[in-house]
Design an enzyme around this catalytic site. Structure first.
Site, short mmCIF file in Angstrom:
data_model
loop_
_atom_site.label_atom_id
_atom_site.label_comp_id
_atom_site.label_asym_id
_atom_site.label_seq_id
_atom_site.Cartn_x
_atom_site.Cartn_y
_atom_site.Cartn_z
N HIS A 358 0.79 -1.23 0.00
CA HIS A 358 0.00 0.00 0.00
C HIS A 358 0.83 1.28 0.00
O HIS A 358 0.26 2.36 0.08
CB HIS A 358 -0.93 0.04 1.22
CG HIS A 358 -2.11 -0.86 1.11
ND1 HIS A 358 -3.27 -0.51 0.44
CD2 HIS A 358 -2.33 -2.11 1.59
CE1 HIS A 358 -4.15 -1.50 0.52
NE2 HIS A 358 -3.60 -2.49 1.20
N LYS A 548 -8.81 13.23 5.16
CA LYS A 548 -7.91 12.08 5.14
C LYS A 548 -6.92 12.26 6.28
O LYS A 548 -6.84 13.34 6.88
CB LYS A 548 -7.19 11.96 3.80
CG LYS A 548 -6.48 13.22 3.35
CD LYS A 548 -5.93 13.10 1.94
CE LYS A 548 -7.00 13.29 0.90
NZ LYS A 548 -7.32 12.11 0.13
N ARG A 549 -6.18 11.21 6.60
CA ARG A 549 -5.21 11.36 7.68
C ARG A 549 -4.21 12.46 7.34
O ARG A 549 -3.91 12.71 6.18
CB ARG A 549 -4.49 10.05 7.97
CG ARG A 549 -3.62 9.50 6.87
CD ARG A 549 -3.11 8.10 7.24
NE ARG A 549 -2.40 7.48 6.13
CZ ARG A 549 -1.09 7.50 5.98
NH1 ARG A 549 -0.33 8.13 6.86
NH2 ARG A 549 -0.52 6.91 4.95
N LYS A 554 0.34 14.01 1.74
CA LYS A 554 -1.02 14.28 1.28
C LYS A 554 -1.25 15.78 1.07
O LYS A 554 -2.23 16.19 0.48
CB LYS A 554 -2.04 13.70 2.25
CG LYS A 554 -2.01 12.17 2.26
CD LYS A 554 -3.01 11.59 3.25
CE LYS A 554 -2.94 10.06 3.30
NZ LYS A 554 -3.48 9.42 2.09
N THR A 656 -8.85 6.01 -1.61
CA THR A 656 -10.23 5.54 -1.75
C THR A 656 -11.20 6.68 -1.47
O THR A 656 -12.33 6.67 -1.97
CB THR A 656 -10.55 4.36 -0.81
OG1 THR A 656 -10.17 4.70 0.52
CG2 THR A 656 -9.81 3.11 -1.26
N LYS A 660 -14.89 7.78 -3.27
CA LYS A 660 -16.16 8.04 -2.58
C LYS A 660 -16.71 9.40 -2.95
O LYS A 660 -17.92 9.56 -3.19
CB LYS A 660 -15.93 7.95 -1.06
CG LYS A 660 -15.54 6.59 -0.56
CD LYS A 660 -14.93 6.66 0.83
CE LYS A 660 -14.23 5.35 1.17
NZ LYS A 660 -13.26 5.47 2.27
#
Length: 808
Positions: A358, A548-549, A554, A656, A660
């Site tokens: 991942h 998100k985390r 990110k 993911t 969504k």
């Protein structure tokens, strides 16, 4: 004599009687004194009876058919609340609502009483939950294996803008969904020594042992056709108290064994910045891996007798590197317990395991120091050395380069010797898959380059997916009803038919209805945030969402710096036709991740200043939603207009959340990273906002020398934003609070915010221009919703089942 069938659940009156019976006889409450949490438990127990019937029938059918089972090992299962998931998949949601109405009970009120199961944190755990639901929906016999965390990762509270970690006490009042299985208990050992006995066989004598006991939760598939099992392990000491020590007055020391065992299941991802934290993480991973592998082997022997047929009847999938020690554990059981020779044991092991990678981030490819590993798991260290010897001999025969040998070795010798868990998972599996096409290609070129050369046919791609039943059918019922009205309900069972919505993309009447659904969802979110945070938002604003985390790759910081730049522009030119927008952030920072916590604080500092600036007014709002979890996501995602997927290209494996949000009609602004590439391919170039350096350009910049200072000084907007942050504009109480953050951007900027900033700002203005054309925006949103069926986890699981597990 066969047991009578339970009453049909499509009769609200019968169902109401069952709920009242459960309330009285299983909860012990009278209707007049029952509180919402009592009604919740009674309702779950009433429906659970029918789920158990399906569960038992599914298990019996698998046994009778001698079916091959899938075993999914994951340190996280972010399942969220289960009531709506189970009731919807069983097809009884409206019947339950009607039954409760006859009892003057509101289903939505009692549903809010159910806590989110604190079993995960981010995309890894939510993916595992989606996969378990799809496995059941596709009628594939499967078990999920994980840890029954008592306190999860943590419950996030924001105090003065800072993240505060509190225990998530989700099990304080019990869990009506789970069943303790005392008969499924196994000893898990640590420490001691491994030495040959008088017969020459290796015998491991652990210095410490704990008991792993299973707790099972039913996982209901669509239409209730199959119910699979999520099996979570709890830890208990063999002797919970030393009475001699207790009676001698050492009341605390007498409970040390109990406390050590409970530490294994207290917290997900304990901070590993200390040696004790690192040891606890390794202990956790071995604890759940050992218990799971012992359980799988025991079940196989019970039903099929011959351990040598294990690959024919069991497919074990490792969800990232956390359960990689399972490879060595299965080898230990096959060699030490079942007396198989090494070569035969290794053949069985490789044929049984699959490994999903991942991440390409080095820190996430776990490794353990040799002294720690050998002290804690001495027998496994011996087995890993033996595996490594076999692999290196094979490698030497193909390529005698020392650099090649070093790259594939299970032991990293660059500095302190460490055991490479990703390499162990790779060599111990017949299939290694990435989770997006770009990620899979990069795996071959980077972290597994040497291993890919040695085993060129093992790496394959399985792009992630999400379950539309949770993330569309349940989370956005108004959009589902609109789709049914337009194209019928065939997409509920064959999700590819949702593509038929595309023919309404230009239909003005349908656009109005689609926009009305989105506005209703935004009003619901705005009311939720007003009630829980006291913030007032205009639902007609553009809702720009990054949930998100919190991690530097990110790039929440990139979004935040653009927000600061936009804030300065609005103040400088309030006369311009600015698009009113709300920047919504949410996510948790790992407990020991100082910079991520600093970014959360900066977000809240910026929000405090921007939100109360009378010059800006409602043109710009910034919100950080605390304690992001599945239930929060179910409210935020249907309300999002813009989806921020802005990671540094080449660093996000898949994502993911991007799926969504797009499925619910949000347009994506993102880099060509992870599954964004495939989303672009599916929705079309004109229906997504792409910016920034590509993965190959990022690599080239790093190799040729990256100078962020020059880029910053050439960007007036970025320079001003960083000057504002550095000078304390957003930190009046501590002007130097962010000086180190700004210093690092000027001098290193590993995640390349400066390289992408101007392009990101330009693309945000393109977003604004598109938003002003409501019809064109809505058309693009409809096209996104219509073209996301490929990202269903049903498709992903079908590919796993066919290509890796060979169960269909």
């Amino acid at each position: 004599m066969a047991a009578p069938n339970p009453p049909a659940l499509d009769n609200p009156e019968v169902l109401a009687e069952k709920i009242v019976d459960a309330l009285i006889y299983r909860i012990g409450k009278d209707q007049k004194t029952a509180r919402p949490h009592d009604w919740l438990a009674a309702t779950v127990l009433a429906i659970r009876d029918r789920i158990i019937d399906k569960w038992f029938a599914s298990t019996r059918a698998a046994h009778k058919a001698g079916a091959k089972r899938v075993y999914y090992l994951s340190l996280e299962f972010l399942i969220g609340r289960l009531l709506r998931d189970a009731f919807s998949n069983m097809g009884v949601m409206e019947e339950v609502r009607s039954a409760l109405q006859t009892l003057e009970v509101d289903l939505e009120i009692i549903r809010e009483q159910e806590p989110d199961a604190a079993l995960g944190n981010g995309g890894l755990g939510r993916l595992a939950a989606c996969f378990m639901e799809s496995l059941a929906s596709l009628e594939i016999p499967a078990y999920g294996y994980g840890i029954r965390y008592l306190n999860g990762m943590f419950r996030q509270r924001i105090d003065d803008g800072w993240q505060v970690e509190l225990p998530e006490n989700w099990l304080d009042h019990g869990n009506p969904w789970e069943f303790e299985r005392r008969e499924s208990s196994y000893k898990v050992g640590f420490g001691g020594e491994a030495a040959a006995d008088e017969t020459g066989m290796i015998k491991w004598v652990p210095a410490e042992q704990v008991i792993a006991t299973a707790f099972d939760t039913p996982v209901v598939g669509w239409r209730g056709k199959r119910v699979n099992t999520l099996r979570l392990w709890s830890a208990y000491p063999i002797d919970p108290i030393r009475l001699d020590a207790f009676n001698a007055g050492d009341h605390i020391g007498a409970l040390v064994a109990k406390n050590r065992s409970e530490a294994l299941i207290r917290v997900l991802y304990p901070a590993d910045s200390s040696p004790a934290g690192q040891e606890l993480r390794l202990r956790q991973e071995y604890f759940f891996s050992s218990a799971s592998i012992q359980d799988i082997v025991r079940r196989h022997i019970q039903y099929f007798g011959d351990i040598k047929t294990l690959p024919d009847k069991a497919a074990i999938q490792l969800n990232d590197t956390h359960p990689a020690i399972s490879v060595a554990e299965l080898m230990r059981l096959l060699i030490d317990i079942h007396n198989l020779p090494f070569a035969e044991a290794w053949d069985i092991t490789v044929k049984t395991f699959g490994y999903t990678n991942h991440t390409l981030l080095p820190e996430a490819l776990e490794s353990w120091s040799l002294p720690l590993f050998e002290r804690l798991l001495p027998r496994h260290m011996q087995i890993i050395y033996a595996i490594n010897a076999k692999i290196l001999r094979e490698a030497r025969a193909k390529n005698d380069s020392d650099e090649f040998i070093r790259s594939i070795s299970l032991i990293d010798e660059n500095g302190e010797r460490r055991v490479r868990m990703a390499n162990l998972a790779f060599v111990g599996s017949h299939s290694i898959n990435g989770v997006a096409a770009l990620h899979t290609d990069l795996m071959k070129e980077t972290v597994f380059h040497g291993l890919h050369q040695l085993y060129p046919n093992r790496i394959n791609n399985k792009t992630n997916g999400i379950t539309q039943r949770r993330w569309l059918f349940q989370s956005n019922p108004d959009l589902v009803n609109l789709a049914k009205e337009a194209i019928g309900d065939g997409f509920m069972d064959d999700f590819s038919k949702i593509a038929e919505l595309g023919k309404f993309a230009k239909d003005k009447a349908f656009q109005e209805k689609f926009s009305a659904v989105k506005l209703k969802n935004k009003i619901r979110l705005a009311e939720h945030l007003r009630r829980t945070m006291g913030v007032k938002l205009d639902p007609h604003s553009l809702f720009d969402v990054q949930i998100k985390r919190i991690h530097e790759y990110k790039r929440q910081l990139l979004n935040l710096l653009e927000t600061i730049a936009l804030y300065d522009q609005i103040r400088s030119h309030p006369e311009k036709n600015w698009v009113p927008q709300v920047k919504i952030f949410a996510g948790k920072a790992a407990s020991s991740y100082t910079r991520a916590k600093q970014i959360i604080k900066l977000t809240n500092d910026v929000a405090r200043r921007v939100n109360f600036d009378p010059v800006v007014g409602d043109l710009l709002k910034v919100v950080f939603v605390p304690n992001y979890n599945v239930s929060q996501a179910e409210i935020i995602i249907p309300a999002a207009d813009l989806s921020e997927q802005i990671s540094t290209a080449g660093m996000e494996a898949s994502g993911t959340g991007n799926m969504k949000l797009a499925m619910n009609g949000a347009l994506t602004i993102g880099t060509l990273d992870g599954a964004n590439v495939e989303i672009k391919d599916n929705v079309g170039d004109d229906n997504i906002f792409i910016f920034g350096k590509t993965a190959s350009e990022v690599l080239e910049l790093r190799q040729n020398g990256y100078n962020p200072r020059e880029l910053i000084e050439n960007s007036a907007e970025l320079t001003q934003a960083l000057n504002s942050v550095a000078s304390g504009v957003f930190a009046h109480d501590d002007p130097n609070r962010y000086s180190d953050l700004v210093h690092d951007l000027y001098n290193s900027d590993y995640f390349m915010l400066a390289a992408d900033f101007d392009d990101y700002c330009d693309t945000q203005r393109k977003v604004d221009n598109q938003w002003l054309d409501k019809s064109a925006w809505t058309e693009k949103a409809i096209i996104n919703s219509a073209n996301m069926s490929w990202f269903s986890s049903d498709r992903t699981i079908s590919e796993y089942a066919k290509d890796i597990w060979r169960v269909i």
